[in-house]
Scaffold this motif. Structure first.
Motif, PDB file in Angstrom:
ATOM      1  N   GLU A 176       0.816  -1.202   0.000  1.00  0.00           N
ATOM      2  CA  GLU A 176       0.000   0.000   0.000  1.00  0.00           C
ATOM      3  C   GLU A 176       0.858   1.264   0.000  1.00  0.00           C
ATOM      4  OE1 GLU A 176      -1.365  -1.937   3.480  1.00  0.00           O
ATOM      5  OE2 GLU A 176      -1.700   0.010   4.425  1.00  0.00           O
ATOM      6  N   TYR A 177       0.309   2.290  -0.613  1.00  0.00           N
ATOM      7  CA  TYR A 177       1.034   3.548  -0.765  1.00  0.00           C
ATOM      8  C   TYR A 177       0.982   4.359   0.521  1.00  0.00           C
ATOM      9  CZ  TYR A 177       2.690   7.825  -2.915  1.00  0.00           C
ATOM     10  OH  TYR A 177       3.422   8.926  -3.217  1.00  0.00           O
ATOM     11  N   ASN A 178      -0.177   4.367   1.112  1.00  0.00           N
ATOM     12  CA  ASN A 178      -0.405   5.099   2.344  1.00  0.00           C
ATOM     13  C   ASN A 178       0.079   4.240   3.511  1.00  0.00           C
ATOM     14  OD1 ASN A 178      -1.380   6.685   4.385  1.00  0.00           O
ATOM     15  ND2 ASN A 178      -3.533   6.390   3.859  1.00  0.00           N
ATOM     16  N   ARG A 179       1.388   4.353   3.812  1.00  0.00           N
ATOM     17  CA  ARG A 179       1.963   3.425   4.782  1.00  0.00           C
ATOM     18  C   ARG A 179       1.993   3.998   6.188  1.00  0.00           C
ATOM     19  NH1 ARG A 179       3.877  -0.739   2.070  1.00  0.00           N
ATOM     20  NH2 ARG A 179       4.878  -1.715   3.825  1.00  0.00           N
ATOM     21  N   PHE A 180       1.623   3.171   7.130  1.00  0.00           N
ATOM     22  CA  PHE A 180       1.684   3.554   8.536  1.00  0.00           C
ATOM     23  C   PHE A 180       2.214   2.329   9.285  1.00  0.00           C
ATOM     24  CE2 PHE A 180      -0.307   4.206  12.746  1.00  0.00           C
ATOM     25  CZ  PHE A 180       0.264   5.425  13.046  1.00  0.00           C
ATOM     26  N   SER A 181       3.546   2.311   9.441  1.00  0.00           N
ATOM     27  CA  SER A 181       4.207   1.093   9.919  1.00  0.00           C
ATOM     28  C   SER A 181       3.682   0.577  11.255  1.00  0.00           C
ATOM     29  CB  SER A 181       5.711   1.322  10.027  1.00  0.00           C
ATOM     30  OG  SER A 181       6.261   1.240   8.746  1.00  0.00           O
ATOM     31  N   LYS A 182       3.411   1.501  12.167  1.00  0.00           N
ATOM     32  CA  LYS A 182       2.950   1.048  13.488  1.00  0.00           C
ATOM     33  C   LYS A 182       1.710   0.174  13.337  1.00  0.00           C
ATOM     34  CE  LYS A 182       4.704   5.010  16.135  1.00  0.00           C
ATOM     35  NZ  LYS A 182       5.860   5.164  15.285  1.00  0.00           N
ATOM     36  N   GLY A 183       0.870   0.498  12.353  1.00  0.00           N
ATOM     37  CA  GLY A 183      -0.308  -0.313  12.088  1.00  0.00           C
ATOM     38  C   GLY A 183       0.038  -1.575  11.315  1.00  0.00           C
ATOM     39  N   ILE A 184       0.931  -1.436  10.338  1.00  0.00           N
ATOM     40  CA  ILE A 184       1.292  -2.586   9.503  1.00  0.00           C
ATOM     41  C   ILE A 184       1.928  -3.695  10.348  1.00  0.00           C
ATOM     42  CG2 ILE A 184       2.873  -3.345   7.667  1.00  0.00           C
ATOM     43  CD1 ILE A 184       2.294  -0.677   6.273  1.00  0.00           C
ATOM     44  N   PHE A 185       2.820  -3.313  11.267  1.00  0.00           N
ATOM     45  CA  PHE A 185       3.442  -4.304  12.160  1.00  0.00           C
ATOM     46  C   PHE A 185       2.363  -5.071  12.921  1.00  0.00           C
ATOM     47  CE2 PHE A 185       7.283  -1.271  12.507  1.00  0.00           C
ATOM     48  CZ  PHE A 185       7.979  -1.964  11.529  1.00  0.00           C
ATOM     49  N   GLY A 186       1.374  -4.345  13.401  1.00  0.00           N
ATOM     50  CA  GLY A 186       0.303  -4.985  14.154  1.00  0.00           C
ATOM     51  C   GLY A 186      -0.569  -5.848  13.256  1.00  0.00           C
ATOM     52  N   TRP A 187      -0.811  -5.350  12.053  1.00  0.00           N
ATOM     53  CA  TRP A 187      -1.714  -6.040  11.127  1.00  0.00           C
ATOM     54  C   TRP A 187      -1.183  -7.412  10.716  1.00  0.00           C
ATOM     55  CZ3 TRP A 187      -2.255  -8.191   6.333  1.00  0.00           C
ATOM     56  CH2 TRP A 187      -3.561  -8.299   5.838  1.00  0.00           C
ATOM     57  N   VAL A 188       0.151  -7.491  10.442  1.00  0.00           N
ATOM     58  CA  VAL A 188       0.697  -8.774   9.979  1.00  0.00           C
ATOM     59  C   VAL A 188       0.702  -9.817  11.098  1.00  0.00           C
ATOM     60  CG1 VAL A 188       2.114  -7.809   8.128  1.00  0.00           C
ATOM     61  CG2 VAL A 188       3.116  -8.116  10.383  1.00  0.00           C
ATOM     62  N   GLY A 189       0.615  -9.353  12.334  1.00  0.00           N
ATOM     63  CA  GLY A 189       0.527 -10.299  13.439  1.00  0.00           C
ATOM     64  C   GLY A 189       1.877 -10.880  13.825  1.00  0.00           C
ATOM     65  N   PHE A 190       1.980 -12.178  13.935  1.00  0.00           N
ATOM     66  CA  PHE A 190       3.149 -12.913  14.418  1.00  0.00           C
ATOM     67  C   PHE A 190       3.344 -12.690  15.922  1.00  0.00           C
ATOM     68  CE2 PHE A 190       4.042 -12.416   9.875  1.00  0.00           C
ATOM     69  CZ  PHE A 190       4.343 -13.714   9.517  1.00  0.00           C
ATOM     70  N   ARG A 191       4.160 -13.557  16.500  1.00  0.00           N
ATOM     71  CA  ARG A 191       4.375 -13.449  17.949  1.00  0.00           C
ATOM     72  C   ARG A 191       5.381 -12.342  18.247  1.00  0.00           C
ATOM     73  NH1 ARG A 191       5.833 -19.479  18.805  1.00  0.00           N
ATOM     74  NH2 ARG A 191       6.400 -18.996  16.663  1.00  0.00           N
ATOM     75  N   THR A 192       4.945 -11.358  18.973  1.00  0.00           N
ATOM     76  CA  THR A 192       5.797 -10.195  19.231  1.00  0.00           C
ATOM     77  C   THR A 192       6.075 -10.037  20.718  1.00  0.00           C
ATOM     78  OG1 THR A 192       4.895  -9.056  17.314  1.00  0.00           O
ATOM     79  CG2 THR A 192       5.968  -7.686  18.973  1.00  0.00           C
TER      80      THR A 192
END
Ligand code: UDP
Ligand code: MG
Length: 309
Positions: A176-192
């Protein structure tokens, strides 16, 4: 042997480039013990000072350093994306060059990753040294996001994050062009795993984020990870419709009981409120679809490279 890619976005940071390198090298003995090789990617985000020259000096000394220079300033989001795309490591970490993301946390992060996490993220628990107005609005933003977005966005989360290749590839698949990493990190999930630390003030130079820039960035975040604001028009529409019906009832009853000396005016008000209500309602629905399509349709590249070493 595994390879760790350190991605460092830089925008007008000539004073910090070498300093960051020195600080990072302090962690080298730990990495060597763990059998981890290093690659260091400086992303020069269209700097107009000597940032690129400083990196070139480092490249002369150390073959593990790489430079990617953008054709202009594309913003930190683009720089992080380019870094991930160009990185070769099976572990990837993103760090600010101003030492606000202390490299000394790196060993701890790597140990956590070995426990089986896919990602080790950091968040500031204090905002010491930051203007109070900025802290206030930042907190407000996170509170709002929590309410209107399904994606988890942590208060005080930094972009300082160690990830496995699997997670990086997942992030790269989001074009996506409109990037907001703090959200993207959360969106992809995985164990954090979340690490907390006290805010560290910038080592050299000054912040690239004015209040206005941060405000616009927060709007990016809201539009990218919530469609609730679009619903607002719809909700207003429904509200106006209800109001119009009440008005209709009111005028009819008043006419029947008391008679009406000024004929025509009340019914006009009723009709105008009703129709504008319906219009807003429809506009809200349209807006939902338009906003989604608009952002996707353009398909512009996220960054352009002028030089790569
Ligand atoms: N940065 C960037 N492009 C920009 C703005 C910032 O690459 O358009 C980099 C900057 O060089 C730094 C990091 O992003 O390494 C964080 O920026 P800054 O320290 O100014 O933000 P703050 O820590 O004040 O939020
Ligand atoms: Mg900073």
């Amino acid at each position: 042997m595994s390879l760790l890619s350190v991605i460092v976005p830089c925008y007008n940071e000539e004073e910090s480039v070498a300093l960051f390198y020195q600080e990072l090298m302090k962690e080298q003995s730990f990495l060597r013990e763990k059998g981890i090789e290093l690659e260091l990617l400086y992303i020069d985000d269209g700097s107009r000072d000597a940032t690129a020259d400083e990196v070139k000096k480092l490249i002369g000394q150390d073959g593990r350093v790489r430079l990617i220079s953008f054709s202009r300033n594309f913003g930190k989001e683009a720089a992080m994306f380019a870094g991930m795309e160009k990185s070769r490591g099976d572990l990837v970490v993103i760090m600010d060059v101003d030492l606000q993301d202390p490299p000394s946390l790196l060993p701890q992060m790597i140990l956590h990753l070995e426990e089986g996490y896919d990602s080790v993220a950091t968040r500031r628990v204090s905002r010491r040294g930051e203007p109070p107005v900025r802290s206030f609005f930042a907190r407000l933003f996170y509170r709002l996001m929590k309410k209107i977005s399904k994606t988890e966005i942590m208060d005080g989360a930094r972009d300082y994050r160690l990830m496995t290749r699997q997670m990086v590839d997942a992030i790269l698949s989001m074009r996506e062009y409109n990037r907001f990493s703090k959200g993207i990190f959360g969106w992809v999930g995985f164990r954090t795993k979340w690490l907390e630390y006290e805010n560290v003030e910038r080592a050299r130079g000054e912040t690239k984020w004015s209040f206005w820039k941060l405000f616009l960035y927060s709007l990016d975040g809201i539009t990218a990870f919530s469609t609730l604001p679009l619903m607002f028009a719809s909700l207003m529409g429904v509200l106006f419709c209800v109001l119009a019906f009440v008005l209709i009832l009111f005028t009819v009853v008043r006419k029947l009981i008391f008679g009406d000396p000024v004929s025509g005016w009340p019914s006009l008000v009723c009709i105008i409120s009703l129709v504008s209500g319906v219009q807003l309602f429809c506009l809200g629905i349209l807006g939902q679809y338009l906003a989604k399509a608009y952002l996707e349709v353009k398909r512009r590249p996220l960054y352009l490279i002028r030089e790569e070493l």
